[in-house]
Scaffold this motif. Sequence first.
Motif: not given
Length: 563
Positions: A59-67, A119-124, A217-222, A228-231
């Motif tokens: 719930h809290d990481t699913g905007l930046f961690y994928e499966q 292919p082409g999936v990137m970690f920022p 998204y990236m978690l940019t503030d908590f 929780n703020t996601y950018t």
Amino acid sequence: MRILKSALLGAALALTATAVSAEAPEKPKYGGSLEIGTVYVTLSALSFDPADWNWKLNHDTGLFYEQLFAADLSKSKQHGGKHPFYADAWLPSDAIRGELVESWKWEENPLRVTMKVRPGVMFPEKPGVMKKRELTAEDIVFAYARLSTSPKKIAGYFDHVEKVEATDKSTVVFTFKYFNAEWDYRFGWGYYSTITPKEVADAGATNWKNVNGTGPYMLTDFVQGSSNTYTRNPDYWDKETIGGTEYKLPFIDKITYRTIKDEATFLTALRTAKLDLLENIRWSAADDLKKSTPQLKWSRWLNMSGTFLSMRVDTKPFDDIRVRRALNMAVNKKEIVQAYYGGNAELFAYPQHPDYLGYFEPLDAMPASIKELFEYNPDKAKKLLAEAGYPKGFSFKVQVCSCNPDHMDMLPLVAAYLEQVGVKVEIQPMEYAAFLSAMTTKTVAPGYFMNNGHTNPTTTIRKSFVTKEVWNPSQYSDPALDKKVADMYQERDEGKRQAMIKEMTREILDKAPYIWLPTPYIYTAWWPWVKGYNGELRAGAVRPGPIYARMWIDEELKKKMGR
């Protein structure tokens, strides 16, 4: 005549074109921010480290961690499909798509699944943690190994897996010791399926400032207990086709989860548009909001968590089934549906959920011994208590989470029913951290009032009633049931699995380790400027990330509405 026919044909085509045009989807817009009170609006993040094996992580990481897999949201009702995507952790087999893998293939001898990494999936880039780089098969192997060796993992969860290996940069092979019907759920789209890079683990995955994934998204503030703020992740790989045009995701620049413990406060935040979306609203509050704020849009869903009062079967007097059955008969459950919930609840919808077609059996199909647990019969309850050696009743402590307004209101009502048969309840409210700790350390009181996710048809019995499982507050233990569950997981035929699950569900209901309580309907409300949304809640196990990535804000409409 020919001219008339041509005129009629032209008119018909014009009407058809107008109808098609009227139904054409709106063109999405980029930018803006979204303030959300999620399904878990009262609960802050418990951890950002997958190795902690906490239920709320997705719930809290699913905007930046994928499966590896996610819901195929093109099959949702808003797109003409049949799935509402409300379930906490249930993806129908016809509504699963590859997320970090684009294809997979089963093979026998040895039993294995070979997956091709997208292919082409990137970690920022994450300054101080990792450089921008492409996802590889080794990342999947690392994530699995880290989860499977965690001292906090659920015992036996990955016992069916022989090994996981990367045969090249884009190929990962899962070799199994034996078939498990939950193979894709357990390390594919379930609660414990997150693909975390080694760099984050090395930097310290528990620290939110270090987290980094391939998601939209990236978690940019908590702020603990607040937000929780996601950018927006500019390197995100996925796209969405709308009205024949392909768009890069996500649309919204910033998403903020608000943690608000007080019910009146989060309802006011929605009414005053400080929240754009509130996913969890009690029926009584929904009625008031519909009158005070008629502009809101709504969806209604049957809670994907069952409500109950667990009784520890390893302690007296709850080691006696007569006591447990007596307490069920002492509570007027039909009256709770009508008087407490105003009819906005189902008498019987747990441990299986009515949405689980092929697995759920309605109460009228159950044996008489189960039906009577849902009938109010205080006289028989007193008789059973006397037979068990408690003619004057007894008293016991019940723990309840202060984070749940519904439970804080309902438990005194249940206690009042029990007092009518001589059973007194000592209510112990607890903050969520302490409440959860009591569960995970198996130090729960004799009574434990909670709701627990149905999860999915194959998990709901296992996680709550198999010996020593984490989410087993009644401390239920029966080697025969444990074996039935294990056998069910190894059955490849879904029809046979369904029959096995129905049998086990009946058995558990009849043994009454819980006071089975009604399941309420919940409401979700959002302002009309929130687009690309129709009340969907999860695209995997408690994971809304792919849903939020496809939503957008109509800023012009928002301004017109004076917000």
